[in-house]
Scaffold this motif. Structure first.
Motif, PDB file in Angstrom:
ATOM      1  N   SER A 134      34.562  40.245  46.517  1.00 12.87           N
ATOM      2  CA  SER A 134      34.828  41.568  45.637  1.00 12.87           C
ATOM      3  C   SER A 134      35.841  41.827  44.924  1.00 12.87           C
ATOM      4  CB  SER A 134      34.847  43.036  46.117  1.00 12.87           C
ATOM      5  OG  SER A 134      36.024  42.389  47.161  1.00 12.87           O
ATOM      6  N   ASP A 135      35.927  43.099  43.889  1.00 11.41           N
ATOM      7  CA  ASP A 135      37.861  42.655  42.969  1.00 11.41           C
ATOM      8  C   ASP A 135      38.767  43.443  44.298  1.00 11.41           C
ATOM      9  OD1 ASP A 135      36.398  42.372  40.250  1.00 11.41           O
ATOM     10  OD2 ASP A 135      35.824  44.704  40.290  1.00 11.41           O
ATOM     11  N   GLU A 136      38.400  44.383  45.118  1.00 15.05           N
ATOM     12  CA  GLU A 136      39.433  44.505  46.298  1.00 15.05           C
ATOM     13  C   GLU A 136      39.864  42.861  47.085  1.00 15.05           C
ATOM     14  OE1 GLU A 136      39.713  47.145  50.411  1.00 15.05           O
ATOM     15  OE2 GLU A 136      38.327  48.022  47.851  1.00 15.05           O
ATOM     16  N   GLU A 137      39.118  42.562  47.307  1.00 18.88           N
ATOM     17  CA  GLU A 137      39.108  40.854  48.056  1.00 18.88           C
ATOM     18  C   GLU A 137      39.852  40.067  47.227  1.00 18.88           C
ATOM     19  OE1 GLU A 137      35.585  40.077  50.949  1.00 18.88           O
ATOM     20  OE2 GLU A 137      35.356  39.945  49.225  1.00 18.88           O
ATOM     21  N   THR A 138      39.669  39.712  45.770  1.00 19.45           N
ATOM     22  CA  THR A 138      40.267  39.291  45.033  1.00 19.45           C
ATOM     23  C   THR A 138      42.248  39.495  44.665  1.00 19.45           C
ATOM     24  OG1 THR A 138      38.381  38.547  43.610  1.00 19.45           O
ATOM     25  CG2 THR A 138      40.938  38.240  42.306  1.00 19.45           C
ATOM     26  N   GLN A 139      42.081  41.293  44.079  1.00 19.57           N
ATOM     27  CA  GLN A 139      43.135  41.452  44.121  1.00 19.57           C
ATOM     28  C   GLN A 139      44.169  41.368  45.626  1.00 19.57           C
ATOM     29  OE1 GLN A 139      44.465  42.586  41.681  1.00 19.57           O
ATOM     30  NE2 GLN A 139      43.067  42.353  40.889  1.00 19.57           N
ATOM     31  N   THR A 140      43.556  41.243  46.659  1.00 19.45           N
ATOM     32  CA  THR A 140      44.213  40.982  48.021  1.00 19.45           C
ATOM     33  C   THR A 140      44.803  39.929  48.379  1.00 19.45           C
ATOM     34  OG1 THR A 140      43.802  42.973  48.975  1.00 19.45           O
ATOM     35  CG2 THR A 140      44.339  41.187  50.610  1.00 19.45           C
ATOM     36  N   ARG A 188      48.033  39.324  45.857  1.00 15.61           N
ATOM     37  CA  ARG A 188      49.233  39.791  46.552  1.00 15.61           C
ATOM     38  C   ARG A 188      49.291  39.051  47.476  1.00 15.61           C
ATOM     39  NH1 ARG A 188      46.259  44.547  45.915  1.00 15.61           N
ATOM     40  NH2 ARG A 188      45.346  44.715  48.205  1.00 15.61           N
TER      41      ARG A 188
END
Length: 117
Positions: free
Chosen positions: A18-24, A27
């Motif tokens: 997901s976009d959130e997983e990708t951003q994590t 980081r």
């Protein structure tokens, strides 16, 4: 100090993060990059575009041929990599463990002795 290649693998058909997983992942990878640099292990690293953006260059009998797409027909491709400098394989594996936790499977390979000179 030996150099090692830590390569991150993308598996075709695996669930897309997901976009959130990708951003994590970005980081965490950024933190690892910073830590590698601070420890003096960092040599170079980068992410790669998708395999369908590849161009294969071959020279046979003095003739150059170029073709679109990845070199090998496979479901696994290198998605990114680090080149690091460590005292030994155990130290490289410790970095790889952090990398794998951040972004998925990581293959660790030492450079040959000729590349170390």
């Amino acid at each position: 100090m030996k150099q090692y290649l830590l390569s991150v693998h993308f598996v075709e058909g695996a669930p897309t993060p997901s976009d959130e997983e990708t951003q994590t992942m970005f980081r965490e990878t950024g933190r690892i990059n910073d830590d590698m640099q601070a420890a003096g292990a960092w040599v170079f690293g980068g992410g790669l575009t998708s395999p369908d953006s590849a161009t294969v260059v071959r020279v046979e009998n003095g003739t150059t041929a170029m073709s679109d797409g990845p070199f090998a027909e496979t479901k696994e491709h290198i998605a990114g990599f680090w080149v690091i400098r460590c005292a030994d394989l155990d130290a490289a594996l410790a970095w790889a463990e952090r990398c794998a936790a951040a972004c998925g499977p990581v293959e660790v390979r030492p450079f040959d002795d000729l590349s170390q000179a």
